[in-house]
Enzyme design. Structure first.
Site, short mmCIF file in Angstrom:
data_model
loop_
_atom_site.label_atom_id
_atom_site.label_comp_id
_atom_site.label_asym_id
_atom_site.label_seq_id
_atom_site.Cartn_x
_atom_site.Cartn_y
_atom_site.Cartn_z
N TYR A 144 46.73 40.39 39.13
CA TYR A 144 45.52 39.57 39.12
C TYR A 144 45.08 39.38 37.67
O TYR A 144 45.00 40.35 36.91
CB TYR A 144 44.42 40.28 39.92
N ASP A 239 48.32 41.37 29.88
CA ASP A 239 46.95 41.38 30.38
C ASP A 239 46.48 42.83 30.42
O ASP A 239 46.79 43.58 31.35
CB ASP A 239 46.88 40.75 31.77
N LYS A 267 36.51 44.49 30.58
CA LYS A 267 36.07 45.79 31.08
C LYS A 267 35.59 46.75 29.98
O LYS A 267 34.51 46.56 29.42
CB LYS A 267 37.18 46.39 31.94
P1 KE4 Z 1 37.01 39.57 35.18
O1 KE4 Z 1 36.98 38.06 35.09
O2 KE4 Z 1 36.70 40.08 36.56
O3 KE4 Z 1 36.18 40.24 34.09
O4 KE4 Z 1 38.51 40.04 34.84
C1 KE4 Z 1 39.57 39.49 35.58
C2 KE4 Z 1 40.76 40.43 35.49
C3 KE4 Z 1 41.81 40.10 34.66
N1 KE4 Z 1 42.89 40.92 34.54
C4 KE4 Z 1 42.95 42.09 35.22
C5 KE4 Z 1 44.16 42.96 35.05
C6 KE4 Z 1 41.90 42.47 36.08
O5 KE4 Z 1 42.00 43.64 36.77
C7 KE4 Z 1 40.78 41.64 36.23
C8 KE4 Z 1 39.62 41.99 37.15
N2 KE4 Z 1 39.79 43.16 37.95
C9 KE4 Z 1 39.09 43.18 39.22
C10 KE4 Z 1 39.33 44.54 39.88
N3 KE4 Z 1 40.67 44.71 40.26
C11 KE4 Z 1 37.64 42.88 39.06
C12 KE4 Z 1 36.78 43.27 40.23
C13 KE4 Z 1 36.19 42.06 40.89
O6 KE4 Z 1 36.87 41.02 41.02
O7 KE4 Z 1 35.00 42.20 41.31
#
Ligand code: KE4
Length: 428
Positions: A144, A239, A267
């Site tokens: 993701y 990533d 994060k």
């Molecule tokens: P954000 O746009 O949510 O800040 O980051 C996206 C993202 C990008 N790359 C990786 C490896 C990530 O894990 C994420 C976001 N992680 C999820 C949890 N697995 C965010 C939680 C959510 O969507 O509420």
């Protein structure tokens, strides 16, 4: 546990917010039941609207690596906020954050701040396409990279949790340029590269996958991707939104000794405030506006409050590298405790762990990609989740998520978690 206030809040929330949540994975849709509403948090603990306390294994999906309401961070924010919250003009603090990150991570000459991991990954992909003048890219099933259109093809995290096979709104044109391979399968990447010669701008990967549970790269896998990229003129985008500053000061690049052409962060970099970033070698990053023509922008990018929170966390990690040893030791303690009770009861399981990222899969096969993660007993995990929640242990509400430990956890917290798991297993 009494959840009456959370129940009332959830039904009220659903009248104003889609599904009652501002991010789908929070809705407990895959584990069932209704989410608890959190009122406050301190150190390793969450406190919900009914006054229940939980040992926190989400850490806000990664950011709270030092624990909640970490005093140096809260004090820095309180001081900075008195000088206003945003200017829309450059500040010295943004330089200090960029210089600090450059001193911590490899292969970053220049770094651009954005407001989320999604923005970071979206911008890095656009930059790779602009730099290589190629349109296609390779991602991996179950990984993701945020919710930008290009990435919502066979994505992990909430997309996998909700089993959304085809996200409406993603056009054929967009998904045609998204090539997908199974994680940990180099041959599949070779086949995509052979089928699309000189068309692929980038390979983007979570160097340790955290969105289908925690899945480690097999020995030689990342090195194989690096070789393919070097041979084919493809940019390797790591990533590190999850792994960055969590696995090591230098993230997965340092921990796994793999060089990125572009790297994305989120994060931890914001210490719990909305901050993301992407960076890389000068020859690539100079293509970004205003130096180059690959446009990318943001009203609140480099926001002083996000910057001071992130700077304070990164500075703590940078000046106290023993924190990584402490995080690792705590996660190993949890891993060993869980493994001992599961083996004692002969419960089929796999525990995947690196650093302070860990996940438990109820299955008797190794979990090395999305298919093997999905083949685990998801319903048993869901029962486990609720059993632990009722014992005051808050795990990620999905079998497709890594658990995240904070350094605020004590051995007592870890042993209480192991004890909770033991009672669950005893009832099987
Ligand atoms: P954000 O746009 O949510 O800040 O980051 C996206 C993202 C990008 N790359 C990786 C490896 C990530 O894990 C994420 C976001 N992680 C999820 C949890 N697995 C965010 C939680 C959510 O969507 O509420």
């Amino acid at each position: 546990m009494n959840h009456s206030t959370s129940e009332q809040l959830f039904s009220r929330a659903a009248r104003s917010i889609p599904g009652g949540v501002n991010s789908p994975v929070r809705a407990f849709r895959s584990v069932g039941g209704n989410p608890v509403f959190i009122k406050r948090a301190q150190g390793a603990y969450l406190y919900d609207a009914d006054g229940n306390r939980y040992i926190d294994y989400i850490s806000s999906w990664g950011p709270m690596v030092l624990g909640h309401a970490y005093e140096p961070v809260t004090q820095a924010i309180q001081k900075k906020v008195m000088e206003s919250t945003s200017f829309g003009a450059p500040t010295e603090l943004e330089i200090e954050v960029a210089e600090l990150i450059k001193g911590m991570v490899p292969n970053v000459d220049l770094i651009r701040m954005v407001n989320s991991g999604t923005e970071a990954c979206m911008s890095a992909l656009r930059l790779a396409r602009g730099y290589t003048r190629r349109n296609k890219f390779i991602k991996f099933e179950g990984c993701y990279h945020g919710h930008a259109d290009s990435f919502l093809v066979k994505a992990g995290s909430g997309v996998a949790t909700l089993n959304i096979q085809q996200v409406p709104g993603i056009t054929g044109g967009v998904s045609a340029d998204t090539l997908v391979a199974p994680y940990n399968d180099l041959q599949a990447v070779e086949e995509l590269v052979a089928t699309h010669p000189d068309e692929i701008a980038a390979i983007i990967i979570e160097p340790v996958a955290g969105n289908m549970g925690c899945i480690l790269p097999l020995p030689g896998y990342l090195e194989g991707l690096r070789k393919i990229c070097d041979r084919e003129g493809i940019l390797l985008i790591l990533d590190e939104v999850m792994t960055g500053f969590r696995l090591a000061r230098g993230g997965a690049q340092e921990r796994l000794n793999i060089d990125a052409d572009l790297v994305t962060y989120g994060k931890v970099i914001g210490g719990g405030l909305p901050v993301g970033a992407f960076g890389g070698r000068k020859e690539i990053m100079d293509k970004i506006a205003p130096v180059g023509n690959v446009y990318q922008a943001g009203t609140l990018s480099g926001n002083p409050i996000g910057m001071i929170a992130g700077y304070t966390v990164l500075q703590e990690l940078n000046e106290n590298p023993f924190i990584y040893t402490s995080l690792e030791n705590k996660t190993v303690h949890l891993e060993n405790g869980l493994r001992h009770i599961l083996e004692k009861r002969s419960v089929p399981h796999r525990i995947n762990r690196i650093g302070s990222m860990i996940s438990l899969h109820f299955c008797d096969h190794d979990v090395v990609d999305f298919q093997t993660a999905a083949a685990a007993d998801i319903s048993l995990f869901n029962r486990f989740f609720h059993f632990m929640l009722e014992r005051g242990i808050y795990l990620p509400p999905s079998a497709y998520e890594s658990w995240f430990l904070s350094d605020a956890l004590t051995n007592e917290d870890l042993d209480a978690t192991i004890q909770g798991a033991e009672e669950f297993v005893a009832g099987l």
